[in-house]
Design an enzyme around this catalytic site. Structure first.
Site, short mmCIF file in Angstrom:
data_model
loop_
_atom_site.label_atom_id
_atom_site.label_comp_id
_atom_site.label_asym_id
_atom_site.label_seq_id
_atom_site.Cartn_x
_atom_site.Cartn_y
_atom_site.Cartn_z
N ASN A 247 39.72 66.26 -70.45
CA ASN A 247 41.10 66.77 -70.37
C ASN A 247 41.84 66.31 -69.11
O ASN A 247 43.05 66.22 -69.10
CB ASN A 247 41.16 68.29 -70.56
N GLU B 144 35.91 73.68 -55.91
CA GLU B 144 36.34 72.30 -55.71
C GLU B 144 37.66 72.31 -54.96
O GLU B 144 38.45 73.25 -55.08
CB GLU B 144 36.47 71.58 -57.06
N CYS C 258 41.42 74.23 -68.63
CA CYS C 258 40.60 75.44 -68.51
C CYS C 258 41.38 76.55 -67.80
O CYS C 258 40.95 77.70 -67.81
CB CYS C 258 39.30 75.14 -67.79
N GLU D 130 32.21 74.15 -63.14
CA GLU D 130 33.58 74.56 -63.48
C GLU D 130 33.62 74.68 -64.98
O GLU D 130 33.70 73.67 -65.68
CB GLU D 130 34.60 73.52 -63.00
#
Ligand code: ADP
Length: 475
Positions: free
Chosen positions: A147, A454, A280, A246
């Site tokens: 994505n 991150e 997400c 993640e």
């Protein structure tokens, strides 16, 4: 750019290839090397050999090469954005935007690597000195999704490199071209051989199986579904690897009665329709206080009805196709189930007339807990709206999920802003804003949305080991 990337990829003489398609029209774009266990072993060996040489460089030396890489990505950002839209489908403005956003991690971590400070702890004996060192973990395996084919790579690779780690990267099979392009530019920037290794593969489990079980890989950094994250976590147990995950989200988007409704509508458009809802952190459950529900639904429906759907290469497009057939079948199934069980669509409710992987922007009300959509991560351009009455009720509803990545709420009352902001069990809370990220802020989730962060200095910490160095006999 495509021709250059394919020439770069041709060095991987695997004998096998797999096809990459344009999700907007199904047209075949290219064939890329299909690597497997053997190539993954070779990549790990290369990364292991390069590690001591890369780790021993000064932060300034590493930063100089990283800044060159950043410069090359920015220089080619239009071509990279074009390639990204070609294989991923998102509007070109988002594709180019993602490349620039992703490059930002390279620049930011190049600098942050210079500030990887340790500590000196006051000693407990006069002849002792207690030092805390931060050292690179070693070879890192990175597995990334389709994505964000560019930014999800730089967000892992940049802090790893800045810390002194070397990398084996497996990009998603739907979008390997952006990854190959980044690797090609990294080589031009002057990274020594073996520091960044790429393994493009049609079979993710084969490559991931080697990465997660190999004793020379010290850390796995993964972005993708919670389902796969759990598989990788189990596989990493045998060698006790460090893990950054993640994973999926189920983001609540809460509109209180004191919210600026127009601002909330704009926020809803931005977080729900970026990448056609395939992120997400996309808002997944819209909770609207009952007294403003009708007004909000009307304004939102009107605004969404004005979003142009089409190929990412058309200048006006705001909503592109979904990534593949499985994705559109999933979204279509969720909406059909909801409508069959009594939900109402104030907009859309079906595939788009363009056909293929295009789904019509959809607004659903009248949802009930027995509908599949109530618990699913939609990952598509579908707004699911639920009314609520009180602050306590909506906090309970918002937290009633195994996920905990992004959350959003819109309110003006300062007391409410702190109460709700602190009560939401999420790694990220956007208050009157949609968490527009930048490299200096920590991105990540709690609960089954993952672990580690991150971006930011915490993102650098994820790639170092803490070592206690005790020195005695200092008389
Ligand atoms: P998404 O829902 O975003 O496609 P996935 O978790 O399926 O998320 O994919 C994210 C990354 O994980 C991709 O690089 C994909 O190739 C990889 N992947 C998919 N299935 C597996 C698996 N069983 N083992 C390891 N990696 C996998």
């Amino acid at each position: 750019m495509l021709a250059q990337v394919l020439a770069f990829a041709a060095r991987f003489k695997t004998g096998k290839t797999f096809a990459v398609y344009n999700p907007a029209d199904g047209v075949h774009i290219a064939d890329v090397p299909d690597m497997g266990a053997e190539e993954t072993h070779a990549a790990i060996a290369a990364a292991k050999a390069a590690f001591p040489l890369w780790a021993v460089k000064t932060a300034n030396e590493r930063a100089a090469i990283m800044r060159k890489w950043h410069g090359l990505i920015i220089e080619h950002k239009d071509a990279l954005g074009h390639l990204l839209t070609l294989e991923q489908g998102k509007p070109l403005v988002e594709g180019i935007g993602e490349v620039a956003f992703g490059a930002g991690f390279v620049e930011w971590f190049a600098e942050e690597g210079k500030r990887l400070y340790g500590d000196i702890v006051p000693p407990h004996m006069p002849d002792r000195r207690c030092l805390v060192l931060k050292q690179p973990i070693g070879v890192v395996g990175a597995i990334t999704p389709w994505n964000f084919p560019s930014a999800m790579i730089t967000r892992k690779v940049a802090p790893a490199l800045a810390a002194g780690c070397t990398i084996v990267l497996k990009p998603a099979e739907d979008t390997p071209l952006s990854a190959l392009a980044l690797a090609m530019l990294a080589e031009q920037a002057g990274f020594p051989a073996g520091v960044i290794n790429i393994v493009t593969a049609a079979s993710a489990p084969e490559v991931a199986g080697v990465l997660t079980s190999h004793p020379d890989v010290r850390k796995i950094s993964f972005t993708g579904s919670t389902r796969v994250g759990k598989i990788l976590m189990a596989q990493c147990a045998s060698t006790v690897k460090k893990l950054s995950l993640e994973l999926g989200g189920n983001a609540p988007f809460i509109v209180f009665d004191d919210a600026d409704l127009d601002a909330a509508v704009q926020g809803a458009l931005a977080t729900k329709f970026r990448n056609a809802g395939q992120t997400c952190v996309s808002a997944n459950r819209f909770y609207v206080q009952a007294s403003v529900m009708a007004d909000f639904v009307a304004r939102l429906t009107k605004a969404i009805s004005e979003l142009p759907v089409g190929s990412g290469f058309h200048a006006q497009t705001r909503v592109g196709p979904l990534i593949n057939k499985a994705a559109i079948d999933k979204v279509s199934g969720l909406v059909s189930d909801a409508l069959a069980k009594g939900a109402q669509a104030t907009l859309g409710g079906d595939r788009h007339v363009l056909g293929g992987n295009f789904y019509a922007p959809t607004v659903l009300t009248g949802l009930t807990p027995d509908m599949e959509i109530a618990a699913a991560e939609i990952f598509g351009p579908v707004v699911a709206l639920y009314p609520f009455e009180t602050e306590a009720e909506v906090i309970q509803l918002a937290n009633d999920t195994p996920y905990g990545l992004a959350s959003y709420f819109w309110a003006r009352d300062i007391g409410r802003i702190f109460r709700v902001g602190e009560a939401l069990e999420y790694g990220m809370v956007g208050v009157n804003e949609i968490l527009s990220g930048h490299p200096g802020t920590p991105f990540g989730g709690v609960k089954e949305s993952g672990q580690g962060r991150e971006g930011s200095r915490y993102g650098l910490d994820d790639f170092v080991e803490i070592k206690y160095l005790a020195i005695g006999g200092l008389n």
